[in-house]
Scaffold this active site. Structure first.
Site, PDB file in Angstrom:
ATOM      1  N   LYS A   1      72.948  42.199  72.738  1.00 43.66           N
ATOM      2  CA  LYS A   1      71.977  43.264  72.472  1.00 43.66           C
ATOM      3  C   LYS A   1      72.648  44.550  71.969  1.00 43.66           C
ATOM      4  CE  LYS A   1      68.472  41.678  75.795  1.00 43.66           C
ATOM      5  NZ  LYS A   1      67.651  42.083  76.974  1.00 43.66           N
TER       6      LYS A   1
ATOM      7  N   TYR B   1      59.527  39.351  71.209  1.00 42.63           N
ATOM      8  CA  TYR B   1      59.214  39.663  72.607  1.00 42.63           C
ATOM      9  C   TYR B   1      57.705  39.669  72.863  1.00 42.63           C
ATOM     10  CZ  TYR B   1      63.979  40.692  74.204  1.00 42.63           C
ATOM     11  OH  TYR B   1      65.296  40.597  74.608  1.00 42.63           O
TER      12      TYR B   1
ATOM     13  N   ASN C   1      70.605  45.697  78.935  1.00 45.89           N
ATOM     14  CA  ASN C   1      71.343  44.765  79.792  1.00 45.89           C
ATOM     15  C   ASN C   1      72.171  43.733  79.011  1.00 45.89           C
ATOM     16  OD1 ASN C   1      69.241  43.255  78.913  1.00 45.89           O
ATOM     17  ND2 ASN C   1      68.426  42.740  80.925  1.00 45.89           N
TER      18      ASN C   1
ATOM     19  N   HIS D   1      70.498  38.565  75.972  1.00 44.70           N
ATOM     20  CA  HIS D   1      69.285  37.761  76.170  1.00 44.70           C
ATOM     21  C   HIS D   1      69.694  36.296  76.174  1.00 44.70           C
ATOM     22  CE1 HIS D   1      65.332  35.943  75.483  1.00 44.70           C
ATOM     23  NE2 HIS D   1      65.972  35.138  74.655  1.00 44.70           N
TER      24      HIS D   1
ATOM     25  N   GLU E   1      63.126  29.895  69.972  1.00 45.44           N
ATOM     26  CA  GLU E   1      63.946  31.070  69.657  1.00 45.44           C
ATOM     27  C   GLU E   1      65.040  30.724  68.642  1.00 45.44           C
ATOM     28  OE1 GLU E   1      63.070  33.243  73.933  1.00 45.44           O
ATOM     29  OE2 GLU E   1      65.108  32.560  73.529  1.00 45.44           O
TER      30      GLU E   1
HETATM   31  P1  GDP Z   1      65.594  38.243  81.203  1.00 49.42           P
HETATM   32  O1  GDP Z   1      65.063  36.856  80.963  1.00 49.42           O
HETATM   33  O2  GDP Z   1      66.594  38.316  82.335  1.00 49.42           O
HETATM   34  O3  GDP Z   1      66.133  38.905  79.947  1.00 49.42           O
HETATM   35  O4  GDP Z   1      64.381  39.170  81.730  1.00 49.42           O
HETATM   36  P2  GDP Z   1      62.824  39.266  81.340  1.00 49.42           P
HETATM   37  O5  GDP Z   1      62.387  38.094  80.506  1.00 49.42           O
HETATM   38  O6  GDP Z   1      62.078  39.557  82.601  1.00 49.42           O
HETATM   39  O7  GDP Z   1      62.746  40.605  80.464  1.00 49.42           O
HETATM   40  C1  GDP Z   1      63.127  40.603  79.106  1.00 49.42           C
HETATM   41  C2  GDP Z   1      63.904  41.877  78.814  1.00 49.42           C
HETATM   42  O8  GDP Z   1      63.030  42.996  78.972  1.00 49.42           O
HETATM   43  C3  GDP Z   1      65.056  42.173  79.786  1.00 49.42           C
HETATM   44  O9  GDP Z   1      66.237  41.476  79.483  1.00 49.42           O
HETATM   45  C4  GDP Z   1      65.217  43.679  79.607  1.00 49.42           C
HETATM   46  O10 GDP Z   1      65.955  44.001  78.431  1.00 49.42           O
HETATM   47  C5  GDP Z   1      63.774  44.122  79.420  1.00 49.42           C
HETATM   48  N1  GDP Z   1      63.201  44.591  80.686  1.00 49.42           N
HETATM   49  C6  GDP Z   1      62.804  43.851  81.758  1.00 49.42           C
HETATM   50  N2  GDP Z   1      62.327  44.619  82.759  1.00 49.42           N
HETATM   51  C7  GDP Z   1      62.427  45.898  82.285  1.00 49.42           C
HETATM   52  C8  GDP Z   1      62.097  47.174  82.839  1.00 49.42           C
HETATM   53  O11 GDP Z   1      61.609  47.307  83.968  1.00 49.42           O
HETATM   54  N3  GDP Z   1      62.336  48.268  82.042  1.00 49.42           N
HETATM   55  C9  GDP Z   1      62.858  48.164  80.788  1.00 49.42           C
HETATM   56  N4  GDP Z   1      63.060  49.282  80.056  1.00 49.42           N
HETATM   57  N5  GDP Z   1      63.180  46.986  80.226  1.00 49.42           N
HETATM   58  C10 GDP Z   1      62.974  45.870  80.973  1.00 49.42           C
END
Ligand code: GDP
Length: 140
Positions: free
Chosen positions: A11, A51, A114, A117, A128
């Site tokens: 990212k 997304y 973070n 992905h 994807e």
């Molecule tokens: P992953 O599968 O671990 O990447 O997590 P998710 O599918 O739940 O979320 C997708 C992405 O959305 C995450 O990797 C983060 O970059 C972002 N994200 C998730 N939760 C939050 C949040 O509470 N705040 C913000 N700003 N970004 C978030």
């Protein structure tokens, strides 16, 4: 468990800090082979489409703006149980919860920024990969 392919993104927070090689090394050390890789700049429409599953979440706008803030590196990783293995190497979404030695523990800045992905299931991995790579770019 059979050989699988999964989709990965390095990212913007990580490409900006020149961490592409360090993150790729984590994948390779875990036994994942990088079988396709390219550095691209997403448009807002592409980030929103990728997304789309999160469109109703409160952080959707912030997430899409972040994903277009710098180039990203999209990759296809291959190996035994690659989807689960990659999720393990990535660590928990929030770096505060990520296990020692994981990419997010070592490199992520916050729950949003973070660093990586990774696909969460075989169906999403296939979708994807197809979103970013043509068949011609995927050698056997
Ligand atoms: P992953 O599968 O671990 O990447 O997590 P998710 O599918 O739940 O979320 C997708 C992405 O959305 C995450 O990797 C983060 O970059 C972002 N994200 C998730 N939760 C939050 C949040 O509470 N705040 C913000 N700003 N970004 C978030």
């Amino acid at each position: 468990m059979a050989i699988q392919r999964t989709f990965s993104i390095i990212k913007p927070d990580a490409t900006k800090r020149n961490l592409t090689g360090k993150i790729a090394a984590k994948f390779e050390e875990a036994g994942l082979r990088i079988v396709a890789s390219k550095r691209i700049q997403l448009t807002l429409a592409q980030a929103q489409a990728f997304y789309g599953v999160h469109a109703e979440r409160p952080f959707f706008g912030e997430l899409c703006e972040f994903m277009i803030s710098e180039p990203i590196v999209v990759q296809v990783l291959e190996g035994e149980d690659a989807i689960a293995k990659n999720r393990e190497v990535m660590g928990a979404t929030n770096p505060a919860d990520a296990a020692d030695g994981t990419i997010r523990k070592e490199f992520a800045l916050s729950i949003g920024e973070n660093s990586v992905h990774g696909s969460d299931a075989p169906e999403t991995a296939a979708e994807e990969i197809a979103f970013f790579f043509s068949g011609l770019e995927l050698v056997g």
